[in-house]
Design a protein around this motif. Sequence first.
Motif, PDB file in Angstrom:
ATOM      1  N   ASP A   1       0.858  -1.180   0.000  1.00 52.16           N
ATOM      2  CA  ASP A   1       0.000   0.000   0.000  1.00 52.16           C
ATOM      3  C   ASP A   1       0.896   1.233   0.000  1.00 52.16           C
ATOM      4  OD1 ASP A   1      -1.837   2.007   0.345  1.00 52.16           O
ATOM      5  OD2 ASP A   1      -2.768   1.155   2.128  1.00 52.16           O
ATOM      6  N   LYS A   2       0.955   1.904  -1.124  1.00 50.63           N
ATOM      7  CA  LYS A   2       1.888   3.013  -1.307  1.00 50.63           C
ATOM      8  C   LYS A   2       1.236   4.386  -1.087  1.00 50.63           C
ATOM      9  CE  LYS A   2       4.350   0.320  -4.828  1.00 50.63           C
ATOM     10  NZ  LYS A   2       5.395  -0.277  -4.097  1.00 50.63           N
ATOM     11  N   TYR A   3      -0.010   4.398  -0.658  1.00 49.95           N
ATOM     12  CA  TYR A   3      -0.756   5.653  -0.539  1.00 49.95           C
ATOM     13  C   TYR A   3      -0.013   6.709   0.277  1.00 49.95           C
ATOM     14  CZ  TYR A   3      -4.305   9.017   0.823  1.00 49.95           C
ATOM     15  OH  TYR A   3      -4.987  10.180   1.060  1.00 49.95           O
ATOM     16  N   ASP A   4       0.400   6.369   1.484  1.00 45.73           N
ATOM     17  CA  ASP A   4       1.071   7.349   2.345  1.00 45.73           C
ATOM     18  C   ASP A   4       2.356   7.875   1.699  1.00 45.73           C
ATOM     19  OD1 ASP A   4      -0.895   7.153   4.281  1.00 45.73           O
ATOM     20  OD2 ASP A   4       0.193   5.662   5.460  1.00 45.73           O
ATOM     21  N   TYR A   5       3.066   7.009   1.035  1.00 43.87           N
ATOM     22  CA  TYR A   5       4.311   7.403   0.362  1.00 43.87           C
ATOM     23  C   TYR A   5       4.021   8.370  -0.790  1.00 43.87           C
ATOM     24  CZ  TYR A   5       6.405   3.557   2.961  1.00 43.87           C
ATOM     25  OH  TYR A   5       6.830   2.721   3.971  1.00 43.87           O
ATOM     26  N   ILE A   6       2.985   8.061  -1.562  1.00 43.50           N
ATOM     27  CA  ILE A   6       2.626   8.908  -2.698  1.00 43.50           C
ATOM     28  C   ILE A   6       2.183  10.285  -2.215  1.00 43.50           C
ATOM     29  CG2 ILE A   6       1.046   9.191  -4.657  1.00 43.50           C
ATOM     30  CD1 ILE A   6       0.983   6.057  -4.796  1.00 43.50           C
ATOM     31  N   VAL A   7       1.357  10.325  -1.186  1.00 39.36           N
ATOM     32  CA  VAL A   7       0.895  11.607  -0.647  1.00 39.36           C
ATOM     33  C   VAL A   7       2.079  12.413  -0.124  1.00 39.36           C
ATOM     34  CG1 VAL A   7      -0.481  12.678   1.181  1.00 39.36           C
ATOM     35  CG2 VAL A   7      -1.441  10.786  -0.149  1.00 39.36           C
ATOM     36  N   GLU A   8       2.990  11.741   0.547  1.00 40.86           N
ATOM     37  CA  GLU A   8       4.187  12.431   1.051  1.00 40.86           C
ATOM     38  C   GLU A   8       5.009  13.017  -0.109  1.00 40.86           C
ATOM     39  OE1 GLU A   8       8.412  11.105   2.953  1.00 40.86           O
ATOM     40  OE2 GLU A   8       6.626  10.191   3.849  1.00 40.86           O
ATOM     41  N   ILE A   9       5.164  12.262  -1.184  1.00 38.67           N
ATOM     42  CA  ILE A   9       5.925  12.727  -2.345  1.00 38.67           C
ATOM     43  C   ILE A   9       5.222  13.922  -2.995  1.00 38.67           C
ATOM     44  CG2 ILE A   9       6.622  12.104  -4.706  1.00 38.67           C
ATOM     45  CD1 ILE A   9       7.124   9.216  -3.489  1.00 38.67           C
TER      46      ILE A   9
ATOM     47  N   TYR B   1      -4.170  16.796  -7.608  1.00 41.16           N
ATOM     48  CA  TYR B   1      -4.331  15.381  -7.278  1.00 41.16           C
ATOM     49  C   TYR B   1      -5.417  15.206  -6.224  1.00 41.16           C
ATOM     50  CZ  TYR B   1      -0.430  13.700 -10.039  1.00 41.16           C
ATOM     51  OH  TYR B   1       0.385  13.362 -11.091  1.00 41.16           O
ATOM     52  N   ASP B   2      -6.379  14.349  -6.527  1.00 43.96           N
ATOM     53  CA  ASP B   2      -7.472  14.010  -5.623  1.00 43.96           C
ATOM     54  C   ASP B   2      -7.010  12.819  -4.789  1.00 43.96           C
ATOM     55  OD1 ASP B   2      -9.720  12.910  -4.415  1.00 43.96           O
ATOM     56  OD2 ASP B   2     -11.007  13.237  -6.159  1.00 43.96           O
ATOM     57  N   LEU B   3      -6.889  13.033  -3.485  1.00 44.87           N
ATOM     58  CA  LEU B   3      -6.311  11.994  -2.630  1.00 44.87           C
ATOM     59  C   LEU B   3      -7.140  10.718  -2.591  1.00 44.87           C
ATOM     60  CD1 LEU B   3      -4.824  14.100   0.290  1.00 44.87           C
ATOM     61  CD2 LEU B   3      -3.764  13.376  -1.862  1.00 44.87           C
ATOM     62  N   SER B   4      -8.455  10.819  -2.755  1.00 44.24           N
ATOM     63  CA  SER B   4      -9.254   9.584  -2.796  1.00 44.24           C
ATOM     64  C   SER B   4      -8.963   8.822  -4.088  1.00 44.24           C
ATOM     65  CB  SER B   4     -10.738   9.879  -2.646  1.00 44.24           C
ATOM     66  OG  SER B   4     -11.191  10.697  -3.697  1.00 44.24           O
ATOM     67  N   ASP B   5      -8.731   9.545  -5.172  1.00 42.65           N
ATOM     68  CA  ASP B   5      -8.365   8.894  -6.424  1.00 42.65           C
ATOM     69  C   ASP B   5      -6.968   8.275  -6.317  1.00 42.65           C
ATOM     70  OD1 ASP B   5      -8.932   8.232  -9.201  1.00 42.65           O
ATOM     71  OD2 ASP B   5      -7.357   9.696  -9.693  1.00 42.65           O
ATOM     72  N   VAL B   6      -6.075   8.977  -5.629  1.00 41.40           N
ATOM     73  CA  VAL B   6      -4.725   8.441  -5.406  1.00 41.40           C
ATOM     74  C   VAL B   6      -4.819   7.106  -4.684  1.00 41.40           C
ATOM     75  CG1 VAL B   6      -2.558   8.776  -4.135  1.00 41.40           C
ATOM     76  CG2 VAL B   6      -3.568  10.685  -5.402  1.00 41.40           C
ATOM     77  N   ASP B   7      -5.675   7.034  -3.673  1.00 37.49           N
ATOM     78  CA  ASP B   7      -5.805   5.808  -2.886  1.00 37.49           C
ATOM     79  C   ASP B   7      -6.340   4.656  -3.738  1.00 37.49           C
ATOM     80  OD1 ASP B   7      -5.568   4.266  -0.587  1.00 37.49           O
ATOM     81  OD2 ASP B   7      -7.570   4.780   0.139  1.00 37.49           O
TER      82      ASP B   7
END
Length: 129
Positions: A40-48, A92-98
């Motif tokens: 699950d890379k969500y937190d990493y992507i949001v941080e980036i 970037y829409d964070l729900s879409d990112v997830d």
Amino acid sequence: MYVFKDEFRTGITQIDEEHAKLFEIADKAYETLMDEFIPDKYDYIVEIINELKEYAETHFRHEEEYMISIQYKRLFSQKAEHNDFIEKISAYDLSDVDENQKDTILELLDFLNDWLIHHILGSDKLIGQ
């Protein structure tokens, strides 16, 4: 994968150092994509995304201040490109990112690749000339 090479140097130390940092952030995104041990890379992507936005805003401010100091004639077109970058990253829409982690990071890498190559080589290199 993302390495700041001599061909990207503008000859302006601060700008070159900040561009190198943008390459580091892009490389972090690439490494995140390739890391199979992070399912699950969500937190990493949001941080980036957040780091990229914050750092780009700082870098663009420095770059624009420098351009003002030398009365650079292409300042307004540079500002427009910088604003487009920030708008893209901010959109970037964070729900879409997830829901679409892999697609998001691939899209982000594609955008960064184009930006780092075309903007630095096509626009920023002219500042140092």
